[in-house]
Design a protein around this motif. Structure first.
Motif, PDB file in Angstrom:
ATOM      1  N   GLU A 158       0.833  -1.208   0.000  1.00 18.19           N
ATOM      2  CA  GLU A 158       0.000   0.000   0.000  1.00 18.19           C
ATOM      3  C   GLU A 158       0.866   1.256   0.000  1.00 18.19           C
ATOM      4  N   LEU A 159       1.935   1.219   0.761  1.00 21.51           N
ATOM      5  CA  LEU A 159       2.858   2.351   0.799  1.00 21.51           C
ATOM      6  C   LEU A 159       3.449   2.609  -0.577  1.00 21.51           C
ATOM      7  N   GLU A 160       3.911   1.550  -1.226  1.00 21.60           N
ATOM      8  CA  GLU A 160       4.503   1.701  -2.557  1.00 21.60           C
ATOM      9  C   GLU A 160       3.462   2.149  -3.578  1.00 21.60           C
ATOM     10  N   THR A 161       2.254   1.642  -3.476  1.00 21.32           N
ATOM     11  CA  THR A 161       1.181   2.070  -4.386  1.00 21.32           C
ATOM     12  C   THR A 161       0.910   3.557  -4.222  1.00 21.32           C
ATOM     13  N   LYS A 162       0.844   4.023  -2.984  1.00 25.03           N
ATOM     14  CA  LYS A 162       0.598   5.453  -2.731  1.00 25.03           C
ATOM     15  C   LYS A 162       1.760   6.295  -3.242  1.00 25.03           C
ATOM     16  N   ARG A 163       2.989   5.830  -3.031  1.00 26.58           N
ATOM     17  CA  ARG A 163       4.150   6.560  -3.529  1.00 26.58           C
ATOM     18  C   ARG A 163       4.090   6.668  -5.048  1.00 26.58           C
ATOM     19  N   THR A 164       3.751   5.576  -5.715  1.00 21.57           N
ATOM     20  CA  THR A 164       3.662   5.565  -7.174  1.00 21.57           C
ATOM     21  C   THR A 164       2.559   6.489  -7.659  1.00 21.57           C
ATOM     22  N   GLU A 165       1.396   6.429  -7.014  1.00 26.59           N
ATOM     23  CA  GLU A 165       0.286   7.308  -7.391  1.00 26.59           C
ATOM     24  C   GLU A 165       0.692   8.774  -7.304  1.00 26.59           C
ATOM     25  N   LYS A 166       1.320   9.145  -6.196  1.00 26.37           N
ATOM     26  CA  LYS A 166       1.742  10.541  -6.018  1.00 26.37           C
ATOM     27  C   LYS A 166       2.789  10.932  -7.047  1.00 26.37           C
ATOM     28  N   SER A 167       3.694  10.015  -7.345  1.00 20.72           N
ATOM     29  CA  SER A 167       4.730  10.289  -8.330  1.00 20.72           C
ATOM     30  C   SER A 167       4.121  10.503  -9.709  1.00 20.72           C
ATOM     31  N   GLU A 168       3.145   9.673 -10.067  1.00 21.85           N
ATOM     32  CA  GLU A 168       2.499   9.812 -11.372  1.00 21.85           C
ATOM     33  C   GLU A 168       1.668  11.086 -11.451  1.00 21.85           C
ATOM     34  N   GLU A 169       1.009  11.446 -10.338  1.00 15.52           N
ATOM     35  CA  GLU A 169       0.147  12.620 -10.308  1.00 15.52           C
ATOM     36  C   GLU A 169       0.931  13.932 -10.217  1.00 15.52           C
ATOM     37  N   ARG A 170       1.935  13.969  -9.371  1.00 17.00           N
ATOM     38  CA  ARG A 170       2.641  15.219  -9.078  1.00 17.00           C
ATOM     39  C   ARG A 170       4.115  15.194  -9.459  1.00 17.00           C
ATOM     40  N   GLY A 171       4.594  14.021  -9.877  1.00 15.28           N
ATOM     41  CA  GLY A 171       6.000  13.884 -10.235  1.00 15.28           C
ATOM     42  C   GLY A 171       6.830  13.476  -9.037  1.00 15.28           C
ATOM     43  N   GLY A 172       8.097  13.202  -9.317  1.00 19.25           N
ATOM     44  CA  GLY A 172       9.042  12.860  -8.258  1.00 19.25           C
ATOM     45  C   GLY A 172       9.933  14.060  -7.985  1.00 19.25           C
ATOM     46  N   PHE A 173      11.202  13.809  -7.788  1.00 17.91           N
ATOM     47  CA  PHE A 173      12.161  14.878  -7.508  1.00 17.91           C
ATOM     48  C   PHE A 173      13.379  14.796  -8.422  1.00 17.91           C
ATOM     49  N   LYS A 174      13.276  14.007  -9.483  1.00 17.77           N
ATOM     50  CA  LYS A 174      14.415  13.757 -10.365  1.00 17.77           C
ATOM     51  C   LYS A 174      14.852  14.986 -11.157  1.00 17.77           C
ATOM     52  N   ASP A 175      13.923  15.881 -11.476  1.00 17.65           N
ATOM     53  CA  ASP A 175      14.259  17.047 -12.296  1.00 17.65           C
ATOM     54  C   ASP A 175      14.931  18.171 -11.512  1.00 17.65           C
ATOM     55  N   LYS A 176      15.038  18.013 -10.206  1.00  9.02           N
ATOM     56  CA  LYS A 176      15.761  18.971  -9.344  1.00  9.02           C
ATOM     57  C   LYS A 176      15.157  20.377  -9.379  1.00  9.02           C
ATOM     58  N   ILE A 177      13.836  20.465  -9.441  1.00  8.61           N
ATOM     59  CA  ILE A 177      13.149  21.760  -9.537  1.00  8.61           C
ATOM     60  C   ILE A 177      13.081  22.417  -8.164  1.00  8.61           C
ATOM     61  N   PHE A 178      13.499  23.672  -8.106  1.00  6.18           N
ATOM     62  CA  PHE A 178      13.480  24.473  -6.884  1.00  6.18           C
ATOM     63  C   PHE A 178      12.520  25.634  -7.135  1.00  6.18           C
ATOM     64  N   LEU A 179      11.337  25.627  -6.504  1.00  3.57           N
ATOM     65  CA  LEU A 179      10.324  26.663  -6.712  1.00  3.57           C
ATOM     66  C   LEU A 179      10.683  27.898  -5.889  1.00  3.57           C
ATOM     67  N   LYS A 180      10.899  29.014  -6.583  1.00  5.99           N
ATOM     68  CA  LYS A 180      11.283  30.257  -5.904  1.00  5.99           C
ATOM     69  C   LYS A 180      10.070  31.000  -5.367  1.00  5.99           C
ATOM     70  N   TYR A 181       9.023  31.185  -6.159  1.00  7.37           N
ATOM     71  CA  TYR A 181       7.817  31.853  -5.691  1.00  7.37           C
ATOM     72  C   TYR A 181       6.714  31.703  -6.743  1.00  7.37           C
ATOM     73  N   THR A 182       5.489  32.083  -6.349  1.00  6.55           N
ATOM     74  CA  THR A 182       4.363  32.139  -7.269  1.00  6.55           C
ATOM     75  C   THR A 182       3.703  33.504  -7.102  1.00  6.55           C
ATOM     76  N   ASP A 183       2.882  33.865  -8.050  1.00  5.69           N
ATOM     77  CA  ASP A 183       2.186  35.158  -7.989  1.00  5.69           C
ATOM     78  C   ASP A 183       0.770  34.962  -7.459  1.00  5.69           C
ATOM     79  N   GLU A 184       0.635  34.886  -6.171  1.00  6.44           N
ATOM     80  CA  GLU A 184      -0.675  34.605  -5.565  1.00  6.44           C
ATOM     81  C   GLU A 184      -1.524  35.830  -5.471  1.00  6.44           C
TER      82      GLU A 184
END
Length: 103
Positions: A77-103
């Motif tokens: 179940e843990l691995e399934t949830k990890r996979t679901e989140k990775s497919e939905e929101r991505g992982g961390f492989k691209d090394k993206i660092f979010l600086k800010y958003t315009d809220e």
């Protein structure tokens, strides 16, 4: 005498006694176990951050697996949830660092 007062791996008392030393320990209630697992996770993450070793990564996983099972989830179940989140929101492989958003 060295005082630990912390959750340890299952074979630690036998290892200590095998070294001809005395190990004084007790078994935790379910509630205490959950509290101590949370403390142990923090301890292991801190140790990993200090030396970044594969051994400390393995310790973190061991504690996470124990938390998962203690909360009534399977490792599948843990691995399934990890996979679901990775497919939905991505992982961390691209090394993206979010600086800010315009809220």
């Amino acid at each position: 005498m060295k005082v630990y007062n912390k959750l340890v791996r299952d074979k630690i008392p036998q290892i200590i006694e095998g070294d001809k030393r005395e190990a004084v320990y007790r078994f935790l209630s379910d509630e205490e176990y959950m509290e101590e697992l949370d403390k142990k996770l923090s301890e292991e993450v801190r140790e990993y951050q200090e030396d970044r070793s594969l051994e400390e990564m393995a310790d973190i996983l061991e504690v996470l697996f124990a938390i998962c099972e203690a909360r009534g989830y399977s490792l599948d179940e843990l691995e399934t949830k990890r996979t679901e989140k990775s497919e939905e929101r991505g992982g961390f492989k691209d090394k993206i660092f979010l600086k800010y958003t315009d809220e």
